[in-house]
Motif scaffolding. Structure first.
Motif, PDB file in Angstrom:
ATOM      1  N   ILE A  10      -8.751 -21.280  24.064  1.00 32.38           N
ATOM      2  CA  ILE A  10      -8.273 -20.657  22.822  1.00 32.38           C
ATOM      3  C   ILE A  10      -7.063 -21.414  22.282  1.00 32.38           C
ATOM      4  CG2 ILE A  10      -7.242 -18.530  21.881  1.00 32.38           C
ATOM      5  CD1 ILE A  10      -9.226 -16.959  23.644  1.00 32.38           C
ATOM      6  N   GLN A  48      -6.474 -23.545  18.723  1.00 40.13           N
ATOM      7  CA  GLN A  48      -5.241 -23.524  17.909  1.00 40.13           C
ATOM      8  C   GLN A  48      -4.715 -24.936  17.664  1.00 40.13           C
ATOM      9  OE1 GLN A  48      -2.583 -21.009  20.256  1.00 40.13           O
ATOM     10  NE2 GLN A  48      -2.603 -19.450  18.638  1.00 40.13           N
ATOM     11  N   THR A 104     -13.686  -9.076  21.756  1.00 37.80           N
ATOM     12  CA  THR A 104     -12.265  -9.350  21.487  1.00 37.80           C
ATOM     13  C   THR A 104     -11.965 -10.839  21.680  1.00 37.80           C
ATOM     14  OG1 THR A 104     -11.752  -7.152  22.324  1.00 37.80           O
ATOM     15  CG2 THR A 104      -9.909  -8.675  22.096  1.00 37.80           C
ATOM     16  N   ARG A 105     -12.585 -11.393  22.703  1.00 39.53           N
ATOM     17  CA  ARG A 105     -12.300 -12.806  22.975  1.00 39.53           C
ATOM     18  C   ARG A 105     -12.824 -13.686  21.835  1.00 39.53           C
ATOM     19  NH1 ARG A 105     -13.296 -17.166  26.955  1.00 39.53           N
ATOM     20  NH2 ARG A 105     -11.217 -17.943  27.455  1.00 39.53           N
ATOM     21  N   GLU A 125     -13.018 -12.686  18.809  1.00 33.98           N
ATOM     22  CA  GLU A 125     -12.058 -12.446  17.732  1.00 33.98           C
ATOM     23  C   GLU A 125     -10.819 -13.335  17.898  1.00 33.98           C
ATOM     24  OE1 GLU A 125     -10.248  -8.492  17.686  1.00 33.98           O
ATOM     25  OE2 GLU A 125     -10.559  -8.456  15.516  1.00 33.98           O
ATOM     26  N   LYS A 126     -10.363 -13.468  19.135  1.00 33.29           N
ATOM     27  CA  LYS A 126      -9.202 -14.330  19.385  1.00 33.29           C
ATOM     28  C   LYS A 126      -9.516 -15.772  19.001  1.00 33.29           C
ATOM     29  CE  LYS A 126      -6.530 -13.590  23.107  1.00 33.29           C
ATOM     30  NZ  LYS A 126      -6.059 -13.216  24.487  1.00 33.29           N
ATOM     31  N   ASP A 160      -9.377 -15.972  15.333  1.00 38.53           N
ATOM     32  CA  ASP A 160      -7.954 -15.971  14.942  1.00 38.53           C
ATOM     33  C   ASP A 160      -7.320 -17.339  15.178  1.00 38.53           C
ATOM     34  OD1 ASP A 160      -8.186 -13.282  14.381  1.00 38.53           O
ATOM     35  OD2 ASP A 160      -7.186 -12.605  16.219  1.00 38.53           O
ATOM     36  N   ALA A 161      -7.732 -17.977  16.258  1.00 41.07           N
ATOM     37  CA  ALA A 161      -7.150 -19.279  16.602  1.00 41.07           C
ATOM     38  C   ALA A 161      -7.592 -20.369  15.633  1.00 41.07           C
ATOM     39  CB  ALA A 161      -7.522 -19.650  18.033  1.00 41.07           C
ATOM     40  N   ASN A 171      -5.596 -16.851  28.286  1.00 39.83           N
ATOM     41  CA  ASN A 171      -6.355 -15.991  27.395  1.00 39.83           C
ATOM     42  C   ASN A 171      -7.737 -15.730  27.960  1.00 39.83           C
ATOM     43  OD1 ASN A 171      -4.577 -15.714  24.820  1.00 39.83           O
ATOM     44  ND2 ASN A 171      -4.455 -17.872  25.382  1.00 39.83           N
ATOM     45  N   ARG A 219      -5.409  -8.649  22.706  1.00 36.54           N
ATOM     46  CA  ARG A 219      -5.850  -9.274  21.451  1.00 36.54           C
ATOM     47  C   ARG A 219      -4.916 -10.401  21.025  1.00 36.54           C
ATOM     48  NH1 ARG A 219      -8.358  -5.555  16.879  1.00 36.54           N
ATOM     49  NH2 ARG A 219      -9.877  -4.426  18.129  1.00 36.54           N
ATOM     50  N   ILE A 244      -2.916 -13.725  21.154  1.00 30.69           N
ATOM     51  CA  ILE A 244      -3.154 -15.017  21.799  1.00 30.69           C
ATOM     52  C   ILE A 244      -1.872 -15.430  22.517  1.00 30.69           C
ATOM     53  CG2 ILE A 244      -3.664 -17.466  21.440  1.00 30.69           C
ATOM     54  CD1 ILE A 244      -5.295 -16.635  18.970  1.00 30.69           C
TER      55      ILE A 244
END
Ligand code: SF4
Ligand code: SF4
Lengths: 305, 226
Positions: free
Chosen positions: A129, A133, A174-175, A177-178, A181-182, B158, B196, B198
């Motif tokens: 993740i 990013q 959720t993962r 989703e992360k 988000d990243a 994570n 949730r 990061i």
């Protein structure tokens, strides 16, 4: 458009996308990579090139990507966090961009314990993740340290993996989703051999509207034998194979033909499932079957974008 | 505590092959608690070594001593006069103790008698498990008191990764997935939503990656200088 790759254009145009996968050889024989690419050429938007998959030393994914470009096929370079720190990874990203590679897929990577160098040290300077990013930062012109890059930032279409078959089940959404988000643009799932579980996962994905933020390609693996199916079910961490699939294969006279039929039926089903943007066909060591699957699933010829 | 395991006797006998008289030095700290190098283990190993060497017809004199702690210079004073008369010291302390012995006796050969394993906890009789890697910047506040650095096979921040199934890690069915534990504990505490977020890239410079570490606390150094 973030990178303008075939894959990105296809997904952005709203077409049901098809990606393939090539495992580079345990040798420097680049012709093998090109041979597999040629078998699938025209049937997929792009092809994943695994990065020392299962922790076994193989021809590098970026070098394999260049071989694919030479064969006029589009690569998806995989980068795992196991073998390189952030310095080496970012250097590789710049190198890949310089060669014309546009799709990069971020993965944790299998632990080296099961590879051919179980005594090696692992790195995990960043996790998958955090790697997403970092890639997102790079395409905006920044290194992970925050330092600004010189010149044009590299154009990257960022992929990741999602595994609806690992645990804890709800957290798998959720993962994802992360990862969105990243900064991930698309994800490919672990190969789908339990449709019921996948559907439950997709329901949760849709409930959070995640399918609108990240393109989801469902993993398809045509099965060749009952033994392989049972092995995946019993011995591969994070995999599930439903009983009905095993039973169908067991009953079949021609198991390989049944495996192909099953893959085609899965794709037909997924085409209608809300939120599924395409399929990722993983037929490692059976690349020649990909054209047949794509054709019979009604996905050929591929749309022009 | 620091968990260690005694080295195999043959390896130790190999170290000592040229010596006639050694000091076998135990430590009263962690290695006593984890039953690898305390007074009792010194006694057992001492007789094993003497016996093995007697059988070879090359007797070995073993002076057995166990001090309070080998990671503190002050405790060596009591054995200094005896160290003079031995060829070498075989230390059953952890890697820190062994190095402190070597530093305290710069002219003496020092051999390691244990393999220092990890920083961990005693789970059951004869079972120890790793808990901390001394990464230098603790994140337990974010992970429900369960360490992802030491307890996740990939030290990811994570997790759980795609290899986590039925609460176990992909490396082995005997290994708990640290992130499954973190997830379950945060769920129990009603804090699972925090997963949730990061967790950012780690600053590994506080860990070994920044070079050998040293801690200087000026409040204490100044005080002692007074
Ligand atoms: S986060 Fe670092 S300091 Fe805290 S328990 Fe884990 S390794 Fe030890
Ligand atoms: S399965 Fe769990 S403990 Fe093992 S590497 Fe993945 S997240 Fe870490």
């Amino acid at each position: 458009m973030k990178a303008g790759s075939n894959l990105e254009r296809m997904l952005e145009a709203g077409h049901f996308a098809v990606t393939g996968e090539i495992g580079p050889p345990k040798s420097w024989d680049g012709a093998v990579v090109q041979h597999h690419a040629k078998m699938m050429k025209g049937y997929c938007e792009s092809y994943n090139l695994t990065d020392n998959q299962t922790a076994i030393v193989r021809l590098s994914s970026i070098a394999a990507g260049k071989l694919l470009l030479d064969a006029e096929c589009e690569p998806n370079i995989q980068i795992v966090c196991r073998d390189r720190n952030r310095i080496a990874m970012q250097s590789d990203v710049l190198g890949a961009a310089a060669l014309g590679i546009k799709n990069i897929l971020a993965l944790s990577g299998d632990h080296q314990k099961f590879g051919n160098h179980p005594y090696s040290k692992n790195v995990y300077d960043v996790d998958s993740i955090q790697l997403i990013q970092m890639l997102d930062g790079m395409r905006k012109g920044y290194f992970q340290s925050g330092e600004q890059m010189k010149g044009e930032p590299p154009k990257i279409y960022i992929g990741c993996a999602a595994n609806p078959f690992a645990d804890p089940f709800e957290f798998r959404v959720t993962r994802l989703e992360k990862k969105a988000d990243a900064g991930a643009d698309f994800c490919q799932t672990q190969c789908l051999l339990d449709m019921e579980r996948f559907e439950r996962w997709m329901e949760l994905v849709r409930a959070r509207g995640l399918h609108k933020r990240i393109k989801i390609l469902a993993g398809i693996t045509p099965l060749k034998s009952v033994k392989a199916a049972k092995y995946m079910r019993d011995y591969v961490a994070g995999m599930m194979v439903s009983d009905d699939i095993i039973q169908r294969l067991e009953k079949a006279e021609d198991i390989k033909a049944e495996g192909v039929q099953l893959a085609i039926e899965q794709i037909e089903y997924l085409k209608k499932m809300e939120g599924v943007a395409g399929v990722h066909i993983m037929a490692i060591a059976w690349e020649e079957i990909v054209p047949e699957i794509v054709k019979r699933a009604g996905l050929y010829p591929r749309p022009e974008v | 505590m620091i968990v260690a395991e005694r080295k195999p006797i043959d390896e130790i006998l190999g170290f000592l092959s040229k010596h006639q008289k050694i000091m076998l030095l135990g430590c009263g700290g962690c290695v006593t608690v984890c039953l690898a190098g305390g007074e009792k283990e010194v006694g057992i190993l001492g007789s094993e070594l003497a016996m093995a060497r007697a059988k070879e017809g090359r007797p070995l004199e073993v002076v057995q001593r166990t001090i309070e702690r080998q990671c503190d210079f002050e405790y060596f004073e009591g054995i200094r006069h005896e160290v003079k008369d031995v060829d070498a010291i075989l230390s059953l302390a952890c890697g820190i103790g062994i190095q402190t012995v070597a530093e305290a006796f710069p002219d003496k050969v020092v051999w390691p008698g244990v393999n220092t394993k990890f920083l961990g906890v005693n789970q059951n009789v004869g079972v120890w498990a790793e808990r901390c890697q001394a990464c230098g910047q603790c994140v337990l506040d974010k992970t429900g008191g369960i360490c992802p650095v030491a307890r996740c096979s990939k030290s990811i921040f994570n997790g759980p990764c795609g290899g986590s199934q039925h609460g176990k890690c992909e490396v082995s069915a005997d290994t708990d997935c640290a992130w499954a534990l973190i997830h379950d504990r945060l769920t129990r505490l009603g804090q699972v939503d925090s997963m949730r977020e990061i967790l950012p890239v780690k600053d590994w410079s506080h860990s070994r990656d920044g070079g050998p570490r040293k801690l200087v606390r000026e409040d204490l150094t100044l005080e002692s200088g007074k």
